[in-house]
Design a protein around this motif. Structure first.
Motif, PDB file in Angstrom:
ATOM      1  N   SER A   2       1.031  -1.160   0.043  1.00  0.00           N
ATOM      2  CA  SER A   2      -0.044   0.009  -0.122  1.00  0.00           C
ATOM      3  C   SER A   2       0.790   1.330   0.046  1.00  0.00           C
ATOM      4  O   SER A   2       1.830   1.558   0.891  1.00  0.00           O
ATOM      5  CB  SER A   2      -0.836   0.020   1.208  1.00  0.00           C
ATOM      6  N   TYR A   3       0.531   2.135  -0.931  1.00  0.00           N
ATOM      7  CA  TYR A   3       1.624   3.342  -1.141  1.00  0.00           C
ATOM      8  C   TYR A   3       0.961   4.324  -0.171  1.00  0.00           C
ATOM      9  O   TYR A   3       1.811   5.071   0.739  1.00  0.00           O
ATOM     10  CB  TYR A   3       1.185   3.947  -2.346  1.00  0.00           C
ATOM     11  N   LEU A   4      -0.138   4.636   0.230  1.00  0.00           N
ATOM     12  CA  LEU A   4      -0.749   5.297   1.221  1.00  0.00           C
ATOM     13  C   LEU A   4      -0.248   4.935   2.647  1.00  0.00           C
ATOM     14  O   LEU A   4      -0.173   6.120   3.453  1.00  0.00           O
ATOM     15  CB  LEU A   4      -2.377   5.442   1.198  1.00  0.00           C
ATOM     16  N   ILE A   5      -0.221   3.876   3.185  1.00  0.00           N
ATOM     17  CA  ILE A   5       0.271   3.701   4.486  1.00  0.00           C
ATOM     18  C   ILE A   5       1.630   3.530   4.664  1.00  0.00           C
ATOM     19  O   ILE A   5       2.549   3.186   5.640  1.00  0.00           O
ATOM     20  CB  ILE A   5      -0.531   2.464   5.100  1.00  0.00           C
ATOM     21  N   THR A   6       2.400   3.727   3.669  1.00  0.00           N
ATOM     22  CA  THR A   6       4.071   3.750   3.457  1.00  0.00           C
ATOM     23  C   THR A   6       4.550   5.035   4.168  1.00  0.00           C
ATOM     24  O   THR A   6       4.187   6.274   3.651  1.00  0.00           O
ATOM     25  CB  THR A   6       4.616   3.806   2.054  1.00  0.00           C
ATOM     26  N   PRO A   7       5.477   4.861   5.177  1.00  0.00           N
ATOM     27  CA  PRO A   7       6.234   6.066   5.750  1.00  0.00           C
ATOM     28  C   PRO A   7       6.892   6.958   4.890  1.00  0.00           C
ATOM     29  O   PRO A   7       7.444   6.396   3.846  1.00  0.00           O
ATOM     30  CB  PRO A   7       6.845   5.521   6.689  1.00  0.00           C
ATOM     31  N   ILE A   8       7.208   7.999   4.927  1.00  0.00           N
ATOM     32  CA  ILE A   8       7.975   8.912   4.216  1.00  0.00           C
ATOM     33  C   ILE A   8       8.699  10.104   5.277  1.00  0.00           C
ATOM     34  O   ILE A   8       8.403  10.522   6.106  1.00  0.00           O
ATOM     35  CB  ILE A   8       7.030   9.728   3.177  1.00  0.00           C
ATOM     36  N   LYS A   9       9.931  10.187   4.714  1.00  0.00           N
ATOM     37  CA  LYS A   9      10.797  11.339   5.551  1.00  0.00           C
ATOM     38  C   LYS A   9      10.972  12.417   4.433  1.00  0.00           C
ATOM     39  O   LYS A   9      11.508  12.212   3.524  1.00  0.00           O
ATOM     40  CB  LYS A   9      12.020  10.597   6.043  1.00  0.00           C
ATOM     41  N   ALA A 294     -10.074   6.243  -1.124  1.00  0.00           N
ATOM     42  CA  ALA A 294      -8.591   5.689  -0.695  1.00  0.00           C
ATOM     43  C   ALA A 294      -8.004   4.908  -1.934  1.00  0.00           C
ATOM     44  O   ALA A 294      -6.714   5.209  -2.285  1.00  0.00           O
ATOM     45  CB  ALA A 294      -8.726   4.676   0.484  1.00  0.00           C
ATOM     46  N   TYR A 295      -8.953   4.496  -2.809  1.00  0.00           N
ATOM     47  CA  TYR A 295      -8.042   3.627  -3.820  1.00  0.00           C
ATOM     48  C   TYR A 295      -7.785   4.759  -4.876  1.00  0.00           C
ATOM     49  O   TYR A 295      -6.700   4.478  -5.615  1.00  0.00           O
ATOM     50  CB  TYR A 295      -9.182   2.558  -4.508  1.00  0.00           C
ATOM     51  N   VAL A 296      -8.431   5.638  -4.940  1.00  0.00           N
ATOM     52  CA  VAL A 296      -7.777   7.031  -5.944  1.00  0.00           C
ATOM     53  C   VAL A 296      -6.391   7.338  -5.266  1.00  0.00           C
ATOM     54  O   VAL A 296      -5.540   7.731  -5.993  1.00  0.00           O
ATOM     55  CB  VAL A 296      -8.842   8.077  -6.115  1.00  0.00           C
ATOM     56  N   ALA A 297      -6.535   7.666  -4.036  1.00  0.00           N
ATOM     57  CA  ALA A 297      -5.310   8.143  -3.433  1.00  0.00           C
ATOM     58  C   ALA A 297      -4.192   7.266  -3.654  1.00  0.00           C
ATOM     59  O   ALA A 297      -3.031   7.537  -3.934  1.00  0.00           O
ATOM     60  CB  ALA A 297      -5.489   8.566  -2.033  1.00  0.00           C
ATOM     61  N   GLU A 298      -4.374   5.767  -3.638  1.00  0.00           N
ATOM     62  CA  GLU A 298      -3.472   4.785  -3.981  1.00  0.00           C
ATOM     63  C   GLU A 298      -2.916   5.116  -5.190  1.00  0.00           C
ATOM     64  O   GLU A 298      -1.673   4.899  -5.625  1.00  0.00           O
ATOM     65  CB  GLU A 298      -3.943   3.463  -3.823  1.00  0.00           C
ATOM     66  N   ALA A 306       2.294  12.409  -7.022  1.00  0.00           N
ATOM     67  CA  ALA A 306       2.481  13.248  -5.903  1.00  0.00           C
ATOM     68  C   ALA A 306       3.470  12.229  -4.798  1.00  0.00           C
ATOM     69  O   ALA A 306       3.344  10.946  -5.059  1.00  0.00           O
ATOM     70  CB  ALA A 306       1.287  13.528  -5.273  1.00  0.00           C
ATOM     71  N   ASP A 307       3.787  12.806  -3.632  1.00  0.00           N
ATOM     72  CA  ASP A 307       4.336  11.933  -2.514  1.00  0.00           C
ATOM     73  C   ASP A 307       3.473  11.831  -1.490  1.00  0.00           C
ATOM     74  O   ASP A 307       3.516  11.020  -0.604  1.00  0.00           O
ATOM     75  CB  ASP A 307       5.611  12.520  -2.093  1.00  0.00           C
ATOM     76  N   LEU A 308       2.597  12.727  -1.293  1.00  0.00           N
ATOM     77  CA  LEU A 308       1.476  13.015  -0.094  1.00  0.00           C
ATOM     78  C   LEU A 308       0.197  13.392  -0.558  1.00  0.00           C
ATOM     79  O   LEU A 308       0.040  14.053  -1.773  1.00  0.00           O
ATOM     80  CB  LEU A 308       1.980  13.814   0.779  1.00  0.00           C
ATOM     81  N   ILE A 309      -0.842  12.712  -0.112  1.00  0.00           N
ATOM     82  CA  ILE A 309      -2.128  13.043  -0.347  1.00  0.00           C
ATOM     83  C   ILE A 309      -2.828  13.963   0.497  1.00  0.00           C
ATOM     84  O   ILE A 309      -3.099  13.468   1.647  1.00  0.00           O
ATOM     85  CB  ILE A 309      -3.035  11.693  -0.924  1.00  0.00           C
ATOM     86  N   GLY A 310      -3.631  15.074   0.316  1.00  0.00           N
ATOM     87  CA  GLY A 310      -4.252  15.974   1.166  1.00  0.00           C
ATOM     88  C   GLY A 310      -5.654  15.375   0.836  1.00  0.00           C
ATOM     89  O   GLY A 310      -6.280  15.894  -0.439  1.00  0.00           O
ATOM     90  N   VAL A 311      -6.556  15.363   1.803  1.00  0.00           N
ATOM     91  CA  VAL A 311      -7.893  14.948   1.827  1.00  0.00           C
ATOM     92  C   VAL A 311      -8.640  15.869   2.702  1.00  0.00           C
ATOM     93  O   VAL A 311      -8.355  15.848   3.769  1.00  0.00           O
ATOM     94  CB  VAL A 311      -8.332  13.615   2.074  1.00  0.00           C
ATOM     95  N   GLY A 312      -9.246  16.868   2.036  1.00  0.00           N
ATOM     96  CA  GLY A 312     -10.159  18.010   2.897  1.00  0.00           C
ATOM     97  C   GLY A 312     -11.574  17.745   3.036  1.00  0.00           C
ATOM     98  O   GLY A 312     -11.949  17.335   4.249  1.00  0.00           O
ATOM     99  N   ARG A 313     -12.203  18.052   2.063  1.00  0.00           N
ATOM    100  CA  ARG A 313     -13.682  18.083   2.315  1.00  0.00           C
ATOM    101  C   ARG A 313     -14.260  16.691   2.928  1.00  0.00           C
ATOM    102  O   ARG A 313     -15.325  16.587   3.535  1.00  0.00           O
ATOM    103  CB  ARG A 313     -14.457  18.650   1.095  1.00  0.00           C
TER     104      ARG A 313
END
Length: 330
Positions: A2-9, A294-298, A306-313
């Motif tokens: 999973s890309y979304l739950i992968t840590p990043i520095k 979530a699958y779209v973010a993935e 992108a490297d990070l996904i912002g979910v607002g509304r």
């Protein structure tokens, strides 16, 4: 995987996953701009469980002149710091990291809100609001740069993990960036190098205030999507300059078009901007824009848009959205 739950520095900022909550104004502060119980409760609810790795607090005004609206959060005086510490603590206790976004509204401000004269890069009508500001002098620009510096110092003193400089959505730094509102003929106008001179001065001042190890983000309105406005090519050049100046993460949104893209209906509609910018920088890039699944973010992460996904509304409407999204990917 999973890309979304992968840590990043990102240099001195380590995030446990790729999900962030972008800044969204709540207009819940006290009349003087201090943190209210409503603000504390709101961010407590949104950060509960720590499923969002990074929460970027709504834009906060760096001076009374730069205040955008009533009940906007303030970072303009030292007396706001104690209550902001409570806000940072709430988010940290819930397991997320916290960023404050600092801003000057420029010609998007209103005298009836600020009690001050409205200012901007040039004495021409604001493209969205129509009001004509007083053109800033070089001395004024120096003063505003110092206001950003002092605001950043307060952010660090309040215990936040990073600070974000706001240059999007038609506010002051975005007004300098956009040829729609910047018609200056001095070194702060003209081509893109002139239009980002104030940005580079603000970044330098903020870095002096927070030190070498404190992360700095910059939110960039990367295209106006309007005739004669800023373009992605402008932003690619600017992004490289911002990285060289010490920005740790770029947070990409729209310019005078706001946080929406005209005619866009797909999730992640700013992805053409983030993809283009990501190709020319080595620092992480945040993508926002109508993402609610979530699958779209993935997919967007997998496609290296992108490297990070912002979910607002989606998070605004459903405080459990992040929990459901992260758990669905485990």
């Amino acid at each position: 995987m999973s890309y979304l739950i992968t840590p990043i520095k990102a240099k001195h900022l380590t995030l446990k996953n790729r999900l962030i909550m972008p800044p969204m104004a709540t207009s819940k502060s006290e009349i003087d701009g201090k943190v209210s119980k409503d603000i504390l409760d709101y961010y407590d609810e949104k950060s509960r469980g720590g499923y969002i790795s990074l929460i970027i607090i709504e834009h906060s005004f760096i001076s009374e002149e730069g205040k955008a609206s009533n009940q906007q959060l303030s970072i303009a005086k030292d007396n706001v710091v104690e209550k902001l510490k409570e806000l940072a603590d709430v988010i940290h206790r819930n397991g997320s990291k916290a960023v404050m976004q600092i801003n000057h509204a420029g010609s998007a401000a209103k005298t009836e809100v600020t009690g001050k004269e409205v200012v901007g890069p040039s004495a021409i009508p604001n493209p969205r609001m129509g009001n004509i500001p007083k053109e800033l002098t070089k001395k004024d620009i120096e003063s505003i740069t110092n206001d950003f510096k002092e605001a950043a110092r307060r952010v660090r003193e309040a215990g936040f993990d990073a600070v974000e400089i706001h240059s999007a959505h038609g506010y002051l730094l975005n007004q300098f960036f956009s040829p729609l509102s910047n018609k200056r003929t001095d070194e702060y106008g003209g081509d893109i190098k002139g239009r980002i001179k104030i940005h580079l001065e603000v970044i330098k001042a903020v870095r002096e205030a927070v030190g070498e190890n404190f992360p700095i983000l910059l939110r960039l309105g990367a295209s106006d999507f309007m005739e004669g406005g800023s373009t992605v090519d402008d932003s690619k050049l600017a992004a490289q300059k911002f990285e060289n100046a010490g920005i740790d993460i770029l947070d990409i949104s729209g310019g005078f078009c706001g946080y929406m893209m005209p005619g866009a209906c797909e999730q992640g509609y700013f992805s053409p901007l983030t993809k283009a910018i990501k190709e020319v920088v080595s620092i992480p890039v945040i993508l926002t824009g109508g993402i609610n699944e979530a699958y779209v973010a993935e997919k967007l992460l997998e496609e290296e848009k992108a490297d990070l996904i912002g979910v607002g509304r989606a998070i605004y409407k459903d405080s459990d959205w992040a929990k459901k999204a992260i758990e669905s990917l485990k």
